[in-house]
Structure formats: structure tokens, C-alpha cells
Design a protein around this motif. Structure first.
Motif, PDB file in Angstrom:
ATOM      1  N   ARG A  17       1.070  -1.121   0.019  1.00 42.54           N
ATOM      2  CA  ARG A  17       0.009   0.019  -0.023  1.00 42.54           C
ATOM      3  C   ARG A  17       1.020   1.102  -0.303  1.00 42.54           C
ATOM      4  NH1 ARG A  17      -2.263   3.880   3.243  1.00 42.54           N
ATOM      5  NH2 ARG A  17      -4.544   4.165   2.698  1.00 42.54           N
ATOM      6  N   GLU A  28       6.689   0.941   6.316  1.00 43.90           N
ATOM      7  CA  GLU A  28       6.214   1.176   7.906  1.00 43.90           C
ATOM      8  C   GLU A  28       5.637   0.031   8.380  1.00 43.90           C
ATOM      9  OE1 GLU A  28       3.379   4.345   7.115  1.00 43.90           O
ATOM     10  OE2 GLU A  28       4.860   5.820   7.994  1.00 43.90           O
ATOM     11  N   ILE A  30       3.950  -4.203   8.240  1.00 45.52           N
ATOM     12  CA  ILE A  30       3.060  -4.880   7.831  1.00 45.52           C
ATOM     13  C   ILE A  30       1.618  -4.725   8.377  1.00 45.52           C
ATOM     14  CG2 ILE A  30       2.082  -7.254   6.988  1.00 45.52           C
ATOM     15  CD1 ILE A  30       5.092  -8.186   7.186  1.00 45.52           C
ATOM     16  N   GLU A  31       0.630  -4.395   7.553  1.00 46.97           N
ATOM     17  CA  GLU A  31      -0.804  -4.255   7.994  1.00 46.97           C
ATOM     18  C   GLU A  31      -1.780  -5.202   7.422  1.00 46.97           C
ATOM     19  OE1 GLU A  31      -2.242   0.067   9.065  1.00 46.97           O
ATOM     20  OE2 GLU A  31      -3.334  -0.395   7.233  1.00 46.97           O
ATOM     21  N   THR A  32      -2.592  -5.478   8.399  1.00 46.46           N
ATOM     22  CA  THR A  32      -3.944  -6.421   7.492  1.00 46.46           C
ATOM     23  C   THR A  32      -5.102  -5.556   7.773  1.00 46.46           C
ATOM     24  OG1 THR A  32      -2.840  -8.278   8.905  1.00 46.46           O
ATOM     25  CG2 THR A  32      -5.048  -8.565   8.313  1.00 46.46           C
ATOM     26  N   SER A  33      -5.754  -5.646   6.539  1.00 46.19           N
ATOM     27  CA  SER A  33      -6.966  -4.872   6.341  1.00 46.19           C
ATOM     28  C   SER A  33      -8.082  -5.621   6.792  1.00 46.19           C
ATOM     29  CB  SER A  33      -7.159  -4.675   4.726  1.00 46.19           C
ATOM     30  OG  SER A  33      -7.261  -6.067   4.009  1.00 46.19           O
ATOM     31  N   SER A  38      -3.098  -8.925   4.092  1.00 50.05           N
ATOM     32  CA  SER A  38      -1.925  -8.217   4.601  1.00 50.05           C
ATOM     33  C   SER A  38      -1.261  -7.573   3.410  1.00 50.05           C
ATOM     34  CB  SER A  38      -0.970  -9.149   5.288  1.00 50.05           C
ATOM     35  OG  SER A  38      -1.364  -9.760   6.444  1.00 50.05           O
ATOM     36  N   LYS A  41       3.175  -1.557   4.280  1.00 47.99           N
ATOM     37  CA  LYS A  41       2.996  -0.119   3.820  1.00 47.99           C
ATOM     38  C   LYS A  41       4.041   0.433   3.770  1.00 47.99           C
ATOM     39  CE  LYS A  41       0.884   2.023   7.204  1.00 47.99           C
ATOM     40  NZ  LYS A  41       0.214   2.303   8.680  1.00 47.99           N
ATOM     41  N   GLY A 102       8.237  -6.554   9.154  1.00 46.94           N
ATOM     42  CA  GLY A 102       7.182  -6.371   9.800  1.00 46.94           C
ATOM     43  C   GLY A 102       7.199  -6.272  11.411  1.00 46.94           C
TER      44      GLY A 102
END
Length: 106
Positions: A17, A28, A30-33, A38, A41, A102
Motif C-alpha cells: 500500500r 512502515e 505490515i498491516e492487515t486490512s 496483509s 505499508k 514487519g
């Protein structure tokens, strides 16, 4: 939580993303929606004009993963915020490097 990448025979497809026009170039974590997918960022200073932000993202990811800049390319989402990057190299080694991106530093 799913991994922010899919392995391939010659590397991985990395889900990212991207936020362009940021104050600095950085990854930045790892993010999970909400749908459970995942992604990594990323922020780049470049503007999203004429592919400048995409090229900056490719260079940033290549440096972070220790692969040549020519080994990273946009596979999907060239004009979207959510992108898929094709990263060439050993899939197991790349997966291990992404896992370290992450986790916060001690």
C-alpha cells in the motif's frame, strides 16, 4: 493473518500500500486490512506523476530486501494505491527479509 506476499518459482509477488508525496521514503511495516489481506505499508516523497512514485517504491523495496533495483517491478496496480510488486530472487530468503520488515526493532 495472511502473508503480504505470494511465492513464485523465481521470487515473490509483494503486496504494497503506497502513500506518495510523503515527508520521507520509508517502509512502515505490515498491516492487515479488514478483509484479512496483509500488505506492506510504504511511503515515498515522489509524486504520482509519470510513474515517479512507482520507481521510487521499486528502489525503496529493492534496497530494503537487498536485491538489485532491476529485480523489482510493478506487476499490478500501476495507478492504484494498492500494488503488487514482482521481486526476483530466492523466495525463502525474500520471505525471511519481509518478516523482519514487519517486526519492530528492539
Amino acid at each position: 493473518m495472511s502473508a503480504p506476499f505470494r511465492t513464485r518459482a523465481d521470487g515473490i509477488d509483494l503486496f504494497v500500500r503506497l502513500t506518495p508525496k510523503s515527508a520521507m521514503d520509508r517502509l512502515e511495516g505490515i498491516e492487515t486490512s479488514v478483509d484479512g489481506r496483509s500488505y506492506l505499508k510504504a511511503r515515498v516523497r515522489a509524486v504520482p506523476e509519470n510513474g515517479a512514485a512507482n520507481r521510487a517504491l521499486e528502489r525503496l523495496v529493492a534496497k530494503a530486501l537487498g536485491v538489485p533495483a532491476s529485480g523489482v517491478s510493478i506487476a499490478a496496480g500501476g495507478t492504484a494505491r494498492l500494488k503488487t510488486l514482482r521481486v526476483l530472487g530466492d523466495p525463502a530468503a525474500l520471505a525471511k527479509r519481509i518478516d523482519t520488515l514487519g517486526t519492530p526493532a528492539p
